[in-house]
Each structure stands twice: as C-alpha cells, then as structure tokens.
Design a protein around this motif. Structure first.
Motif, PDB file in Angstrom:
ATOM      1  N   GLY A  15       0.816  -1.220   0.000  1.00 15.25           N
ATOM      2  CA  GLY A  15       0.000   0.000   0.000  1.00 15.25           C
ATOM      3  C   GLY A  15       0.845   1.263   0.000  1.00 15.25           C
ATOM      4  N   HIS A  16       1.932   1.241   0.752  1.00 17.81           N
ATOM      5  CA  HIS A  16       2.810   2.411   0.804  1.00 17.81           C
ATOM      6  C   HIS A  16       3.550   2.603  -0.520  1.00 17.81           C
ATOM      7  CE1 HIS A  16       3.007   3.030   5.413  1.00 17.81           C
ATOM      8  NE2 HIS A  16       1.810   2.668   5.018  1.00 17.81           N
ATOM      9  N   ILE A  17       3.971   1.512  -1.122  1.00 18.80           N
ATOM     10  CA  ILE A  17       4.640   1.613  -2.425  1.00 18.80           C
ATOM     11  C   ILE A  17       3.658   2.134  -3.472  1.00 18.80           C
ATOM     12  CG2 ILE A  17       5.653   0.245  -4.294  1.00 18.80           C
ATOM     13  CD1 ILE A  17       6.898  -1.519  -2.007  1.00 18.80           C
ATOM     14  N   LYS A  18       2.446   1.642  -3.437  1.00 20.77           N
ATOM     15  CA  LYS A  18       1.425   2.112  -4.381  1.00 20.77           C
ATOM     16  C   LYS A  18       1.188   3.613  -4.206  1.00 20.77           C
ATOM     17  CE  LYS A  18      -3.157   0.920  -6.091  1.00 20.77           C
ATOM     18  NZ  LYS A  18      -4.338   0.084  -5.906  1.00 20.77           N
ATOM     19  N   LYS A  19       1.180   4.093  -2.961  1.00 24.93           N
ATOM     20  CA  LYS A  19       1.007   5.517  -2.688  1.00 24.93           C
ATOM     21  C   LYS A  19       2.143   6.328  -3.317  1.00 24.93           C
ATOM     22  CE  LYS A  19      -0.718   6.667   1.225  1.00 24.93           C
ATOM     23  NZ  LYS A  19      -1.065   6.974   2.611  1.00 24.93           N
ATOM     24  N   ILE A  20       3.359   5.840  -3.193  1.00 25.52           N
ATOM     25  CA  ILE A  20       4.521   6.523  -3.784  1.00 25.52           C
ATOM     26  C   ILE A  20       4.418   6.515  -5.306  1.00 25.52           C
ATOM     27  CG2 ILE A  20       7.017   6.343  -4.176  1.00 25.52           C
ATOM     28  CD1 ILE A  20       7.211   5.283  -1.244  1.00 25.52           C
ATOM     29  N   LYS A 179       6.131  13.459  -0.593  1.00 26.43           N
ATOM     30  CA  LYS A 179       6.411  14.865  -0.917  1.00 26.43           C
ATOM     31  C   LYS A 179       7.889  15.055  -1.271  1.00 26.43           C
ATOM     32  CE  LYS A 179       2.871  16.669   2.158  1.00 26.43           C
ATOM     33  NZ  LYS A 179       2.646  17.309   3.452  1.00 26.43           N
ATOM     34  N   PHE A 180       8.760  14.425  -0.513  1.00 22.15           N
ATOM     35  CA  PHE A 180      10.196  14.534  -0.760  1.00 22.15           C
ATOM     36  C   PHE A 180      10.552  14.049  -2.162  1.00 22.15           C
ATOM     37  CE2 PHE A 180      14.314  12.429  -0.909  1.00 22.15           C
ATOM     38  CZ  PHE A 180      15.160  13.495  -0.618  1.00 22.15           C
ATOM     39  N   LEU A 181       9.956  12.941  -2.584  1.00 24.10           N
ATOM     40  CA  LEU A 181      10.255  12.381  -3.888  1.00 24.10           C
ATOM     41  C   LEU A 181       9.783  13.265  -5.049  1.00 24.10           C
ATOM     42  CD1 LEU A 181       9.675   8.585  -3.226  1.00 24.10           C
ATOM     43  CD2 LEU A 181      11.861   9.781  -3.503  1.00 24.10           C
TER      44      LEU A 181
END
Length: 184
Positions: A15-20, A179-181
């Motif tokens: 889920g976190h990777i998908k968000k990124i 945001k950083f990415l």
C-alpha cells in the motif's frame, strides 16, 4: 545527476509503495525506482500489474539481467544486486538469503553506483531488520537514506532497526516521503 531510488519494504509495504508510485504521475522524473518488497513470488506479478495501473512509467518485474533505464520502475522478483561488470544492470544472486528479495543485498550492491549516480535509499514498513546494514553502508558512502517513521509504518520493525542502528538516517512519515520524492 541521474538518481536511483531504492525502496525496501515488507509487511504493509504494498500500500505504501502504491502511494509513492501513484504520485509519480504528478511529476516528471528521470529517476529509476528499484523496489525490493518481501512477497511471495506467486503474487509479485499481480503486484506489478497493480502498480502498472497507477503510473505512466513502465513497471518491470525483474528476475535477472535487466538494464536499469531512466524514468522506469523495477520490482525485484528475487534477490538481486547491481552487477560488478556494469553498475546499471541488475542480476540475480546465487546464495540463499533469509528475506526474499533481500533488501540488504540490493542496498549493499548499490554502492557500486556511487558517486556516478545519486542514490536515495528508503526503508518502509516491515517485520525484521532486512535493509538495516545495507542502508547503513549506503549512508556511510554518501547516499541519502530514509527510514519510515513509527507513526506511519504499519509494522515498525525494519525502519526501527535501520534508524536505531544509524541514528543519522532521516526519519519521515510516508506522506513526507511522497512529498520529498516530488523534488528529486
């Protein structure tokens, strides 16, 4: 300078990777993303298919001998390392590892890419301590290293191990990582 963004995750990571990855549609990037997500090989293909629907960037499931291209996403199907012959080729390793794919193996081998490429190494949510030693090595070689914070990690094992082993590693919530990415 071209960037290689290495992401290691385990439990709670998809889920976190998908968000990124979803947020990459809002930016223009020449960065390459290499993801080591602890996951059964039988469902990794489905995970890659899901990621492909979230982004305009090409998403590849890598098993062996893949050249890393700009503006692309690579998901490790097994433990991979950057080749000693050419730094932008991923190749499989012959030895067995506790975690598959091994984040430590991927991160350790990425030191070959420095200083010609900018490395950003990110440890997301997960059980255990995979990635702890690899991210420490990358930090000591000059890479930018980030561990997910306890407040956003689904399981605060791997990021905790990484940030406790090397307290100089940046700690960020998943939203701040996204945001950083946008700025790399």
């Amino acid at each position: 300078m071209r960037k290689l963004i290495l992401i290691g995750a385990s439990t709670g990571g998809p889920g976190h990777i998908k968000k990124i990855i979803t947020q990459l549609n809002n930016i223009t990037t020449e960065s390459s993303f290499i993801i080591a997500q602890h996951m059964n090989k039988d469902i990794l293909k489905s995970f890659v298919d899901q990621l492909s629907t979230c982004t305009k960037l090409p998403v590849y499931l890598v098993q062996d001998k893949k050249v890393i291209e700009p503006a692309s996403i690579y998901v490790c199907n097994e433990s991979l390392r950057f080749s000693s012959i050419h730094p932008l080729i991923l190749e499989s390793i012959d030895e067995e590892t506790i975690y598959v794919p091994s984040i430590d193996t991927l991160f350790h081998s990425a030191t070959k890419c420095l200083p010609d490429y900018g490395i950003i190494a990110i440890i997301l949510t997960g059980i255990g301590d995979d990635g702890m030693l690899g991210i420490d090595t990358l930090y000591k070689k000059g890479a930018l290293c980030i561990a997910e914070s306890q407040s956003s990690a689904k399981v605060y094992g791997m990021p905790k191990a990484a940030s406790e082993h090397n307290p100089n590693i940046e700690v960020m919530d998943i939203e701040d990582i996204v945001k950083f990415l946008h700025n790399v």
